[in-house]
Write an enzyme that holds these catalytic residues in place. Structure first.
Site, PDB file in Angstrom:
ATOM      1  N   CYS A  46       0.841  -1.211   0.000  1.00 42.05           N
ATOM      2  CA  CYS A  46       0.000   0.000   0.000  1.00 42.05           C
ATOM      3  C   CYS A  46       0.873   1.257   0.000  1.00 42.05           C
ATOM      4  O   CYS A  46       0.529   2.260  -0.644  1.00 42.05           O
ATOM      5  CB  CYS A  46      -0.914   0.025   1.219  1.00 42.05           C
TER       6      CYS A  46
ATOM      7  N   ARG B 289      -7.851  -4.092  -3.357  1.00 44.44           N
ATOM      8  CA  ARG B 289      -7.284  -2.955  -4.116  1.00 44.44           C
ATOM      9  C   ARG B 289      -8.207  -2.663  -5.300  1.00 44.44           C
ATOM     10  O   ARG B 289      -8.046  -3.229  -6.381  1.00 44.44           O
ATOM     11  CB  ARG B 289      -5.873  -3.302  -4.606  1.00 44.44           C
TER      12      ARG B 289
HETATM   13  C1  BEZ Z   1       0.602  -4.647   1.850  1.00 48.04           C
HETATM   14  O1  BEZ Z   1       1.788  -4.893   1.889  1.00 48.04           O
HETATM   15  O2  BEZ Z   1       0.179  -3.536   1.531  1.00 48.04           O
HETATM   16  C2  BEZ Z   1      -0.385  -5.723   2.148  1.00 48.04           C
HETATM   17  C3  BEZ Z   1      -0.065  -7.021   1.814  1.00 48.04           C
HETATM   18  C4  BEZ Z   1      -0.967  -8.042   2.087  1.00 48.04           C
HETATM   19  C5  BEZ Z   1      -2.177  -7.744   2.718  1.00 48.04           C
HETATM   20  C6  BEZ Z   1      -2.504  -6.436   3.023  1.00 48.04           C
HETATM   21  C7  BEZ Z   1      -1.602  -5.413   2.744  1.00 48.04           C
END
Ligand code: BEZ
Length: 218
Positions: free
Chosen positions: A55, A132
């Site tokens: 993110c 996402r």
């Molecule tokens: C992240 O790194 O943004 C992420 C990865 C897996 C689940 C939720 C967020």
């Protein structure tokens, strides 16, 4: 039942070509409503959680994309189910660690109201986090495109920009765009819908492979 195509979407199941679900939400820029964006294109996008690595890369990338979007009349608005305090702390942290200021508002959707309305939560992936998602909403408030990515895959900003360019080209010129199209490349002339139109298409002066397949330069 006759439909006009402009009915409201069923909550949780937004539909292309229909009005985007209306919302009013607490954001890092104060309370915002969907109608505050009327007259501009809007990319409403969700992320699973603040202070997570993928993110963070996406927020940096969206911030870097923002000037190109601005040139095209497109606003950005992020969303996750974290609180405003969490969003504020995270965007300050991004600025400190990556030297990038986040210029767009981020919805604090603690009660999942907007996420539920737009179907952003995919229980098979996560019961608590938004996936996402990218919703492209046009200046009339119509939902024009949706992209859904899983939690583990960061989105491609160049594809999002290409999508905006394609939609704006379609609206301006009444054409479609082929696979992998980029601005300045040839576009698709919509196929004729009558037998007579098909005959005429063969002599219309486009780059025509067959009656249903014509391209032209803009
Ligand atoms: C992240 O790194 O943004 C992420 C990865 C897996 C689940 C939720 C967020």
């Amino acid at each position: 039942m006759e439909t006009t195509g402009q009915e409201k979407s069923t909550p949780g199941f937004p539909r292309l070509g229909q009005p985007a679900p209306a919302f009013e939400a607490q954001t890092t820029h104060g309370i915002l409503r969907l109608e505050d964006f009327k007259g501009s294109w809007l990319i409403l996008f969700s992320h699973p959680a603040d202070f997570t690595p993928v993110c963070t890369t996406e927020f940096v990338a969206f911030a870097e994309l923002a000037p190109e979007l601005k040139k095209r009349g497109v606003e950005l608005c992020g969303l996750s189910i974290d609180s405003t305090y969490s969003h504020i702390a995270w965007i300050r942290n991004i600025e400190q660690n990556f030297g990038v200021k986040i210029p767009f508002p981020v919805i604090a959707d603690l009660n999942k109201e907007v996420a539920t309305l737009y179907g952003m939560i995919m229980p098979g992936e996560s019961k608590t986090e938004a996936s996402r998602c990218v919703f492209v909403i046009d200046p009339n408030g119509i939902l024009r495109a949706m992209i859904y990515y899983p939690l583990t895959t960061g989105r491609n900003m160049q594809e999002i920009l290409r999508l905006i360019d394609a939609l704006q080209t379609t609206d301006k010129h009444g054409v479609a765009t082929p696979a992998n199209w980029k601005p300045s490349e040839k576009v698709i002339v919509p196929p004729p819908t009558t037998a007579e139109g098909a005959d005429e298409r063969m002599k219309a002066g486009f780059e025509t492979k067959d009656w249903y397949f014509s391209k032209k330069s803009l």
